[in-house]
Structures are given as structure tokens and as C-alpha cells.
Design an enzyme around this catalytic site. Structure first.
Site: not given
Lengths: 101, 209, 624
Positions: C104, C252, C330, C449, C256, C75, C301-302, C254, C139, C168-169, C267, C327
Site C-alpha cells: 500500500d 508554471h 524526451k 480570447r 508540469y 471549464h 513568461h506568462h 503546475e 481560471w 488534498s493535493s 514512457s 523536453t
């Protein structure tokens, strides 16, 4: 910044300069290896070798890869990636206290 | 407007916002990204430097004269590479090919040395499995070797394609050589760092006791 | 090699299945990305429903402990790598070239390659269901759960699938960086780029810098599993924390990568539906840049509870608090954009407003976690699950749905039904808050969790039942959306060029846009070029400038050359997939057969690359 057209401020160096740079690179490499074998320089080995290899690195990037003469955007991209990579290495070494070894 | 890495294709006159070529921009972004790739590999080596609990240790296996020779080979290959580009930009495709092949051969020589070094290490008992030094060393230098191998293939391909389609090595299309050159020099500067950080700055031998 | 290109005739058509397989058109690739990602959204959603069914009451028996771990891992992995990232990529593809006035992307075939590699990686990951069971380590695959003694072959599929997805990314990010830097219409300076283009550029920078770290981290894990190294295995001196460092160094940024595209979409939507330019455009741009930059400085911080030491925790706590500033800026700018605007309450705006509201909640619980003592309390509880679902579902998914409602008419030529869209919104908002809101309470009450069941005495049963109810409400809202989608495809209201009276260039051309997008490349004079253009026309009718409904104009003496379709991207992608598959064979069968498959795949990839580089970009008569 990126709006200005491509300018070649100075012409690329020619084969003569390339060979001169190769000689310098070779000379620095010889000095590096020599420093490695000189017992008296042991305490200062790390700064000396890091400095020498940085000079080699810079010479190749600036002259062989032409960053010195090319568009500033290329330098910005590459130096950006390089600085980030160095920061990651230094940060990780600090986190794992690898400087103490 | 739309030449997507077409080696054999005469580009139309491009109109880009910055005036820079798409492919060259792509190459520089890729190299910036590859800095992070090798940065992480070098970090792995440094974090585990001197942390092996069993031998063989670096000072027992390294052959500094051989590796210095390999480092010299890559430096020279950078010289031949840039000479190839200079020749092609002058419109001299023949010398362009000669210098490119010289670059590829120097790269092959480097790889042979590396293969010899690796097999020598294995006979000395150093494998990726045996300790952290082996694991980090083979991973870092192995990925560098893979980059060199790819570079040799690319150099050869540029030469072969230029024989099939001479237009790809005209002065107007010198970008085809310039791009492989940028890649090749990058592989060289990575070795400059590896040579210093891995080979010349060895960790102190562990204290026995 | 020339023979290969001669034997395989260059595909030319735009019709039929082959037209889609060989397409290099950014709009079609965008649709492929979008549809594929949405299918995986349904897959990941069904997985979520299974988890919720299991947890609906105490001592659930729907899933075994092992199956729960597997479904939970799939998941998370699916929603992040196969849903939010490719859905964002779908919008990059469809919208970016249109917004910057290009025909293109810079490398159309590389773009097709990105999509096919994405599909290959996704299928590779899901093949684990057929062979030996899916991955089960979460994950983020913490070492040493992922080491050989503790997990089955699913981890191999997970590692290799993600490596392929990474290729790919990265390829897509390289492509969009070059496209945005290099293919803007005349006059579109950086500070005139639409916000979505800005956010895509920052996202791409994050991708190309952060992904290599994960690539290396996973390579080391693979070596541990395949070759018996000890990078993360303490038995051989390795350090499992190193994996955490690499994973979050990537992970991290990631975060963002997942949220910035949605911020970009919002926006775009807010100004259009408040009939006002974006408030503080420059500040929003700079905030995005600062977020991207700070995104690199907060990863530990993780890991506050890992025991890295007080100094390290203090440093990362500070940087994490800092990131709340841009943040917050924004969010204030979005609200100020709405302030005093002539607000048109259409479905896209609903979702954008939902994004702001839900993201504020998720952002606030995020700032709570910047505080080390608070984080230590919340670590590994459902409070954290609530937090990241508020930012990833309440944030990214709401933002992406705003984009779907907003750009659907541009892609299909028909509007999604607004009333059904609003029903979808309210069901989803309510279901979402019922599902994830109570997780805050359960987390503070101490529910951990990743547990597959809990005894009745814990007193968690009521809110868990509410959550499961909410999850099915979200599922119902998706059925409403699917109904709306298929209904509108056939009988939706005709959109015309510009159904929202919008600001940016994509609305100056027909819906769906012609294959060449712009008959004449527009010239940009301001930040909201299409509004300005329409303003001018209101004074005196001006002939078509940016757009055209008719045949392509003769462009500087040439017809418009569009890149021709190509087989090669899919060939190379297939080769890559087979190579990764070879490593899987090596992991589960033996070295020789694995080597054969890998080399075979490599050969296919090499042939593909040669065909690719020898083939001209467009099969025009003189450009062959």
C-alpha cells in the site's frame, strides 16, 4: 544515496550542550537588539542582523532539530525547500525592485 | 509497514527502503513545504515594506523590548522542547511530560504577548485594513501565531495521550515527541527570521513634505 | 478520547457502500479518484460544448456575456483541478505501489483523506452554481477582477474550493513522496524505478513546493474580500501584479504537474508495445528532473506584456527557451524507443503516439511564445488557447487515455475492446485537431480570447463553425469510450495477469490484484524486472516468485496485515469542508453565523484527528 541504512555518525548532544546552545542563542539575541539601538551601526544594520539571525537559525536547525547528526536525506529535503523559498523571496524582491528601498 | 501517524500505536518494526521512519520523513517534507509558505508570506511583507501611504508606520507602534522578550520566550521553549526529547529518549517519561508542558506554557506566554501586542496596535489605529503595513504585518505574524497555537495543542495532546497510554512516551516511541519537536523548532526558526526582518529592520520613516 | 474510539466500532468489511467509504486500499482510492475525475471531465466537457455553441456563429445568443464568463471560468478550473490532476492522482494511487512492489502507500488513511478532501473541495466549488452564481474571473482569477467591487460571491467559492483542493493535493503529494522514497521493494534502486514512478516523484516535489505559494496568494485575496485589506487593490497601495506573480509562481510548476504524469505513462506504454526497453532511460530521468527544476524558473513568461522591463523579459525568455531542450530530449528518446521495435499497434500505443504527435505541436507553439515579440503578438489571442489545449488535451488527456487503456485490465481484470478503442482514438484525434487546430489561424487573425461573441465582419465565422463541429466530434468520441467502458466491464475479454506481456511488477500479480498486492514482496534485479523474470522462466520453469494466484503466504511467520478501513479520514475531510463553508457564510451572511459554522467544522475536524491518531492502523488482534 538513499540506499544506505540509517547511521548515527555521532551521538546526539546531551542536555549540557543544549543549555550551552540556548545561552549562545540568547546572547546573540541580546547582541541583535543592542545593535538595533546603536546609532553608529545604522549603515551596516542589514548585513549584521541578517548574519546574526542566520547563525541562530543554523544553530537551532543543526542541533535542536538534529540535522547535523541525522540522515543526509532530511538535510537535502529541508535545505532544498529552504533554498527554493529564499530564491523566491529574492527573485520577487528583484522583480519589484524592493532592494532599492 | 503501515502506521499512519498513529500517535497511540506501538509501531511494528518498520522495514523501509532508506531505513528512515515514514512519519519522520513526512515531517521533513512538510517542513520543506512550509518553508515556501512562510517564504511567500515574508516576501509579501518585504515587497510592501515602506509602501504604506498612511500611518501608523512600524517605528510608531513597535515595542522592541516586548518583542525581544517574546523572541527569548520562543528560544527558551525550543530548549525545553529538546530537553523533553532527551528525557524521553532516556526513558524518563515524567520529565518528558514536565518539559513538554513547560514548552506549551512558554508558547502560551508568547501567544498572550502577541495578543496584547495586536490589541495595542489596534488601539493605536493599526488594523489590516488601514494600510499595507497593517495588512502584511498581521497576516505574517498571524499565520505564525496560528502555527504556535497548533503547536501548543499538539504538545498538550502528546502529554494527555501519554497519560492515557503510557507506552506512547516510552523511549522506544520517542518519535512521538521528536515529531512535535521538529514542528516546534521550525516555528521557532520562523520567528527568528520574523524578529529580524520585521521588527529590527524597519523601513525608514516616510518623508513628510 | 478512548471513549470515542470505543463507541464507533472500527469498520472491518470490504463490501458494500461502506466498504468504499471507509476504504484505505490504494487501488480502491485510485478507482474513486478516477471515476470522480471522469465525471468532472464530462461536466467540464459539457461546459466546453456550451462555449463552442455560443461561438459557433457570429452574434451568438446561447449564453449571455455574464454566463459565458462563468462557464469559461468553470471549464478551465474544472479541467485543471478536477480532471487532469485527480486523473493523474488516480494513476498514482492504482499504479505506484504495484510498480514499486509495495502492499500500500506509506499512509493509507492519509490517502483516503486526500480523496475525500478532493471531493469536498470539488463540491464546494460547484455549490456556487446554487448560491449566487459560479466564479467569472477566468481560471487564473486575475486581480482586480476578483476584488469585491467587480465580482460576486462566486470568487469566494472559487478561492475556498481551490484552497481545499490544495490541501488534498499536498497531502497526496506528501504521501507519494514518502511512499516512493521509502517503500520500494528490495533491489529497486532509484535508477531501477519505472519512469512513471520517477515522474510521479518529480510531480510530487513540484506540488509540495508550488502549492504553498498559491495558498498564500489566495489567502491574501480572501483577506481582501472578507476583511477589506488592500493586497491587490491599488486604491490602498496594493499591486494587482503581485497576484499575477504568485499565481504564475504556482502556475508554471503546475503546468508540469499536469504534463509530467502523462509523460510518465507514455514512457511506460511505449517500451511495452515496442518490445524494447526505454531508449536512454537515464537521460529521460535526468530530463524530467531538469524540467521540474526549470519549471520553477520561467513563470514570468506568462507576464511578458505586463511591462516588467526588458531585462526581466530577456531573462525569462532565455529560461523558457532552455526548457525546450530537456523536453525535446524526451521526445527523441520516445521516438528512438519505437525505432526498430517489434511494434504492436494496440489502443494504448495509439493514444501514446497521439500524445507524442500532439505534444510536439503544442510544444512548438510554446517555444514560439518564449520569444517576447512573438508572445506580444499572440498574447490574449486564440493562438494561446490553441497552444495550451495542444499540450493539456493533446498532451495530458491523450497520455491519460493511454494509461486508461493500458491499466484498465489490471484494475478490472478485463480488457477494453481494442477495435472500439481505436475508433475512439481516431474520432478524438480528428475532433481534437478540428477544434483546436483552427484556433491557430483565428489567433493569428487577431481573434481575442475570452470574448463571448464577435460580429460577422471579422471574418472568423467559418473556422469557429469548424471548431464547434470538432468539439462535438470529441463529445462523440467520449460516448464511444463510455460504451466501450461499460461493455468491457461486463463482457470484456478476460485479461489474465499480464495481457500486454509487459515489463513492470504490477503485471506479475493477478488482475485485479488481491488486497495485499504481493503475496511475497518481490526482489528486483533490473530495470524491467518482470521481463527479466519471464526471461528466466522461459529457460526453466521457476516457481512463482513475484506473484501468486493463491492464498497469502505466511510472511515471516505473520499473516499479511493490511491496514483496516477507517471512518476518520472522511470525518476530518467533512470537518474541513464545513470550516471552509463557514468562511463562505461569513462572506455572504454575517460574522457570527460564519464563526459558528467554522468552529463547528473545526470541532468535527479535531474530533476526527483525535480518533485518527488514537486508532491503530490495523485492527489486528495484537496490534490494537
Amino acid at each position: 544515496m538513499s540506499e544506505r541504512p540509517q547511521t548515527h555518525g555521532q551521538p546526539h548532544p546531551g542536555p549540557k550542550q543544549y543549555i550551552a546552545i540556548a545561552s549562545v542563542l540568547t546572547a546573540i539575541t541580546i547582541v541583535e537588539v543592542a545593535v538595533y539601538y546603536i546609532e553608529a551601526l545604522k549603515p551596516a544594520l542589514v548585513p549584521i542582523l541578517l548574519l546574526l539571525s542566520s547563525v541562530k537559525f543554523a544553530l537551532v536547525v543543526m542541533f535542536y532539530m538534529h540535522l547535523k547528526f541525522d540522515h543526509g536525506l532530511f538535510s537535502a529535503l529541508f535545505v532544498g525547500g529552504l533554498v527554493l523559498a529564499i530564491s523566491v523571496v529574492v527573485a520577487l524582491m528583484a522583480l519589484f525592485q524592493a532592494f532599492l528601498r | 509497514m503501515q502506521q499512519a501517524g498513529a500517535l497511540g500505536h506501538t509501531p511494528e518494526v518498520e522495514h523501509t527502503t532508506t531505513g528512515l521512519n515514514h512519519r519522520k520523513l513526512l515531517m521533513w517534507v512538510f517542513l520543506a513545504s512550509d518553508c515556501l509558505f512562510f517564504g511567500t508570506l515574508i516576501a509579501t511583507y518585504l515587497l510592501y515594506r515602506g509602501k504604506s501611504t498612511v500611518g501608523p508606520y512600524p517605528h510608531e507602534v513597535f515595542d522592541i523590548p516586548l518583542t525581544s522578550y517574546s523572541a527569548f520566550l520562543l528560544l527558551m521553549s525550543s530548549l525545553t522542547m529538546v530537553l523533553a526529547l532527551a528525557a524521553v529518549q532516556r526513558g524518563n517519561a515524567k520529565w518528558g511530560r514536565i518539559w513538554l508542558l513547560a514548552t506549551a506554557l512558554l508558547g502560551c506566554h508568547f501567544l498572550v504577548n502577541q495578543g496584547w501586542e495586536f490589541s495595542h496596535f489596534v488601539t493605536e489605529g493599526l488594523t489590516p485594513r488601514v494600510n499595507l503595513f497593517g495588512a502584511t504585518f498581521f497576516t505574517l505574524t498571524g499565520f505564525h501565531g496560528a502555527h504556535v497555537t497548533l503547536g501548543v495543542f499538539w504538545l498538550t495532546a502528546v502529554v494527555v495521550i501519554s497519560l492515557l497510554r503510557p507506552a506512547t512516551m516510552s523511549a522506544k516511541n520517542s518519535l512521538n515527541v521528536e515529531l512535535v519537536g521538529l514542528y516546534w523548532h521550525f516555528v521557532d526558526i520562523v520567528w527568528i527570521i520574523i524578529f529580524t526582518v520585521v521588527y529590527l529592520l524597519q523601513p525608514a520613516p516616510p518623508l513628510h513634505g | 478520547m478512548a471513549m470515542i474510539t470505543d463507541v464507533l466500532r472500527r469498520p472491518t468489511g470490504y463490501s458494500g457502500v461502506w466498504g468504499w467509504v471507509t476504504t484505505v486500499d490504494h487501488k480502491r482510492i485510485g478507482v474513486l479518484y478516477g471515476v470522480t475525475a471522469f465525471i468532472f471531465f464530462l461536466v467540464g466537457g459539457i461546459e466546453a460544448l456550451l462555449l463552442r455553441l455560443q461561438l459557433a456563429g457570429p452574434d451568438g445568443t446561447v449564453l449571455t456575456a455574464a454566463a459565458y464568463n462563468q462557464i469559461m471560468t468553470m471549464h478551465g478550473t474544472t479541467m485543471i483541478f478536477l480532471v487532469v490532476m485527480p486523473l493523474s492522482a488516480a494513476f498514482f494511487n492504482v499504479v505506484i505501489p504495484l510498480m514499486i512492489g509495495a502492499r500500500d502507500v506509506a499512509f493509507p488513511r492519509l490517502n483516503a483523506f486526500s480523496y475525500w478532501v478532493f471531493l469536498t473541495g470539488a463540491l464546494l466549488l460547484h455549490m456556487s452554481f446554487l448560491v449566487g452564481g459560479p466564479p467569472d474571473a477566468g481560471w487564473f482569477g486575475y486581480a482586480n477582477l476578483t476584488e469585491k467591487p467587480f465580482s460576486e460571491s462566486g470568487i469566494d467559492f472559487w478561492v475556498l474550493g481551490l484552497q481545499v483542493l490544495g490541501i488534498s493535493s499536498m497531502a497526496a503529494a506528501f504521501n507519494f513522496l514518502v511512499t516512493i522514497i521509502n517503500m520500494r521493494a528490495p533491489g529497486m534502486s532509484l535508477m531501477r524505478m519505472p519512469l512513471f514512478v520517477w515522474m510521479t516523484m518529480i510531480t510530487s516535489f513540484l506540488l509540495v513546493t508550488a502549492f504553498p505559494v498559491l495558498t498564500v496568494g489566495m489567502m491574501l485575496l480572501l483577506f481582501d474580500r472578507l476583511f477589506g485589506t488592500h493586497f491587490y487593490a491599488p486604491a490602498g497601495g496594493g499591486d494587482p501584479v503581485l497576484w499575477q506573480q504568485y499565481f504564475w509562481l504556482f502556475g508554471h510548476p503546475e503546468v508540469y504537474i499536469l504534463i509530467l504524469p502523462a509523460m510518465g505513462i507514455v514512457s511506460e506504454v511505449l517500451p511495452t508495445f515496442s518490445r524494447k526497453p526505454l531508449f536512454g532511460y537515464r537521460v529521460v530521468v535526468y530530463s524530467g528532473i531538469v524540467i521540474g527544476f526549470l519549471g520553477w524558473m520561467v513563470w514570468s513568461h506568462h507576464m511578458f506584456t505586463v511591462g516588467l522591463g526588458a531585462v526581466v523579459n530577456a531573462v525569462f525568455a532565455s529560461t523558457t527557451f532552455l526548457i525546450a531542450v530537456p523536453t525535446g530530449v524526451k521526445i527523441f528518446n520516445w521516438i528512438a524507443t519505437l525505432w526498430g521495435g517489434a511494434i504492436q499497434l494496440k489502443a494504448p500505443l495509439y493514444f501514446a503516439l497521439g500524445f507524442i504527435a500532439m505534444f510536439i505541436i503544442g510544444g512548438l507553439s510554446g517555444v514560439m511564445h518564449a520569444s517576447v515579440p512573438v508572445d506580444t503578438q499572440h498574447q490574449d489571442t486564440y493562438f494561446v488557447v490553441a497552444h495550451f489545449h495542444y499540450v493539456l488535451f493533446g498532451g495530458s488527456i491523450f497520455g491519460l487515455f493511454a494509461g486508461i487503456y493500458y491499466w484498465f485490465p489490471k484494475v478490472t481484470g478485463r480488457l477494453l475492446h481494442d477495435g472500439i478503442g481505436k475508433l475512439h482514438f481516431w474520432l478524438m484525434l480528428l475532433g481534437f485537431n478540428l477544434t483546436f487546430g483552427p484556433m491557430h489561424f483565428l489567433g493569428v487573425a487577431g481573434m481575442p480570447r475570452r470574448i463571448y461573441t464577435y460580429p460577422e465582419e471579422m471574418g472568423w465565422a467559418f473556422w469557429n463553425l469548424v471548431e464547434t463541429f470538432g468539439a462535438f466530434m470529441i463529445a462523440a468520441s467520449m460516448l464511444v469510450f463510455l460504451f466501450n467502458f461499460f461493455r468491457s466491464l461486463r463482457q470484456g475479454e478476460e485479461a489474465g495477469n499480464d495481457p500486454w506481456d509487459a515489463r513492470t511488477l504490477e503485471w506479475s500479480i493477478p488482475s485485479p490484484p488481491p488486497i495485499y498486492n504481493f503475496a511475497t514482496i518481490p526482489t528486483v534485479h533490473s530495470r524491467d524486472p518482470w521481463w527479466e523474470e519471464k526471461e528466466k522462466r522461459r529457460g526453466a520453469p521457476v516457481p512463482v516468485a513475484g506473484g501468486s494466484n493463491g492464498e497469502p503466504h505466511q510472511d515471516e511467520g505473520h499473516g499479511i496485515h493490511m491496514p483496516s478501513p477507517s471512518y476518520w479520514p472522511i470525518v476530518v475531510a467533512l470537518g474541513l469542508g464545513v470550516m471552509a463553508g463557514g468562511l463562505l457564510v461569513f462572506a455572504s451572511v454575517n460574522l457570527i453565523s460564519g464563526l459558528i459554522v467554522t468552529l463547528g467544522g473545526g470541532l468535527v475536524a479535531i474530533i476526527g484527528i483525535f480518533g485518527w491518531s488514537l486508532e491503530p492502523a490495523s485492527a489486528g488482534p495484537e496490534h490494537g
